[in-house]
Design a protein around this motif. Structure first.
Motif, PDB file in Angstrom:
ATOM      1  N   GLN A 108      -8.882  -1.241  56.662  1.00 11.02           N
ATOM      2  CA  GLN A 108      -8.272  -2.538  56.430  1.00 11.02           C
ATOM      3  C   GLN A 108      -6.831  -2.336  56.002  1.00 11.02           C
ATOM      4  O   GLN A 108      -6.544  -1.538  55.112  1.00 11.02           O
ATOM      5  CB  GLN A 108      -9.036  -3.310  55.352  1.00 11.02           C
ATOM      6  CG  GLN A 108      -8.469  -4.670  55.004  1.00 11.02           C
ATOM      7  CD  GLN A 108      -9.290  -5.392  53.952  1.00 11.02           C
ATOM      8  OE1 GLN A 108     -10.442  -5.043  53.696  1.00 11.02           O
ATOM      9  NE2 GLN A 108      -8.697  -6.387  53.328  1.00 11.02           N
ATOM     10  N   VAL A 132      -5.520  -0.680  52.588  1.00 11.01           N
ATOM     11  CA  VAL A 132      -6.166  -1.099  51.341  1.00 11.01           C
ATOM     12  C   VAL A 132      -7.606  -0.598  51.235  1.00 11.01           C
ATOM     13  O   VAL A 132      -8.172  -0.586  50.148  1.00 11.01           O
ATOM     14  CB  VAL A 132      -6.124  -2.623  51.149  1.00 11.01           C
ATOM     15  CG1 VAL A 132      -4.699  -3.106  51.025  1.00 11.01           C
ATOM     16  CG2 VAL A 132      -6.827  -3.354  52.276  1.00 11.01           C
ATOM     17  N   ASP A 133      -8.206  -0.219  52.380  1.00 15.35           N
ATOM     18  CA  ASP A 133      -9.577   0.312  52.350  1.00 15.35           C
ATOM     19  C   ASP A 133      -9.803   1.152  53.597  1.00 15.35           C
ATOM     20  O   ASP A 133      -9.742   0.622  54.700  1.00 15.35           O
ATOM     21  CB  ASP A 133     -10.609  -0.824  52.273  1.00 15.35           C
ATOM     22  CG  ASP A 133     -12.044  -0.324  52.073  1.00 15.35           C
ATOM     23  OD1 ASP A 133     -12.910  -1.141  51.700  1.00 15.35           O
ATOM     24  OD2 ASP A 133     -12.315   0.872  52.278  1.00 15.35           O
ATOM     25  N   SER A 185     -12.360   3.684  53.199  1.00 14.75           N
ATOM     26  CA  SER A 185     -13.429   4.484  52.608  1.00 14.75           C
ATOM     27  C   SER A 185     -14.503   4.898  53.622  1.00 14.75           C
ATOM     28  O   SER A 185     -15.201   5.878  53.416  1.00 14.75           O
ATOM     29  CB  SER A 185     -14.090   3.715  51.458  1.00 14.75           C
ATOM     30  OG  SER A 185     -14.563   2.460  51.912  1.00 14.75           O
ATOM     31  N   GLN A 186     -14.657   4.157  54.704  1.00 13.30           N
ATOM     32  CA  GLN A 186     -15.689   4.494  55.694  1.00 13.30           C
ATOM     33  C   GLN A 186     -15.084   5.026  56.992  1.00 13.30           C
ATOM     34  O   GLN A 186     -15.774   5.109  58.000  1.00 13.30           O
ATOM     35  CB  GLN A 186     -16.570   3.264  55.971  1.00 13.30           C
ATOM     36  CG  GLN A 186     -17.335   2.799  54.736  1.00 13.30           C
ATOM     37  CD  GLN A 186     -18.382   1.776  55.073  1.00 13.30           C
ATOM     38  OE1 GLN A 186     -19.542   2.102  55.328  1.00 13.30           O
ATOM     39  NE2 GLN A 186     -17.987   0.510  55.086  1.00 13.30           N
TER      40      GLN A 186
END
Lengths: 113, 113
Positions: free
Chosen positions: B48, B55-56, B58-59
């Motif tokens: 994202q 901002v993300d 993580s995956q």
């Protein structure tokens, strides 16, 4: 890890029948969204519910958020062939400042004329 | 108003090859998302962006996946080298802010053989 489980995974019904799709989790979510996705297209947002116990109606579709904000249901009255598609629920991760969503695996609905 | 544009629509590559997907969000949308949707599953957030910052992620499998949004508008997602399990639809979505509705593109269907 937050998970959302949808049931049933597949549903084939005749036009005019009613149906309910469920979205369940052991985790609390800040909000719950329902999307419909047609083949070859991206998901389209149908509704967002944010308050425990909230009920929203969109024509023949009724959406409910569980009191504890862990589950939701989508009820379709008098289903039509145009309702055919993949229905996805998505939960807003509690405490996220990025609006992160966790999607269920989807319910494939086929409405036969 | 133009929607989220993605290209290509379909791509078939051999394992260990590289591939890139392109996304042009709705004009003015600051937030851009890349999701991976494996057949029979719901979308999973890969990365994202808020304007041109991450901002993300993580995956995101960072050993093989990369993404950029250099000028805060268009974005590219790259896979190098591809594995069989990367076969999926890659969806791009955009929203005005992290709290507003996300609009999805039609997706790119990747098949790795």
């Amino acid at each position: 890890t937050q998970l959302l489980e949808q049931s049933p995974q597949f549903l084939s019904i005749q036009e005019g029948e009613n149906l309910t799709v469920y979205c369940n989790s052991s985790s609390v979510f800040s909000s719950l969204q329902w999307y419909r996705q047609e083949p070859g297209e991206g998901p389209v947002l149908l509704v967002t519910v944010v308050t425990g116990g909230e009920v929203k109606k969109l024509k023949r579709l009724t959406f409910q958020f569980g009191d504890a904000r862990k589950d939701s249901s989508l009820h379709i009255t008098a289903a039509q062939p145009g309702d055919t598609g993949l229905y996805l629920c998505a939960g807003g991760v509690l405490g996220s400042n990025t609006g992160k969503l966790i999607f269920g695996q989807g319910t494939t609905l086929q409405v036969k004329p | 108003e133009a929607g989220v544009a993605q290209s290509p629509r379909y791509k078939i590559i051999e394992k260990r090859q590289s591939v890139a997907f392109w996304c042009n969000p709705i004009s003015g949308h600051a937030t851009l998302y890349w999701y991976q949707q494996i057949l029979g599953q719901g979308p999973k957030l890969l990365i994202q962006f808020q304007n041109n910052g991450v901002v993300d992620d993580s995956q995101l499998p960072k050993d093989r996946f990369s993404a950029e949004r250099l000028k805060g508008v268009d974005s590219t997602l790259k896979i190098q080298p591809a594995k069989l399990e990367d076969s999926a639809v890659y969806l791009c979505a955009s929203s005005l802010t992290v709290r507003t509705e996300a609009f999805f593109g039609q997706g790119t269907r990747l098949t790795v053989v």
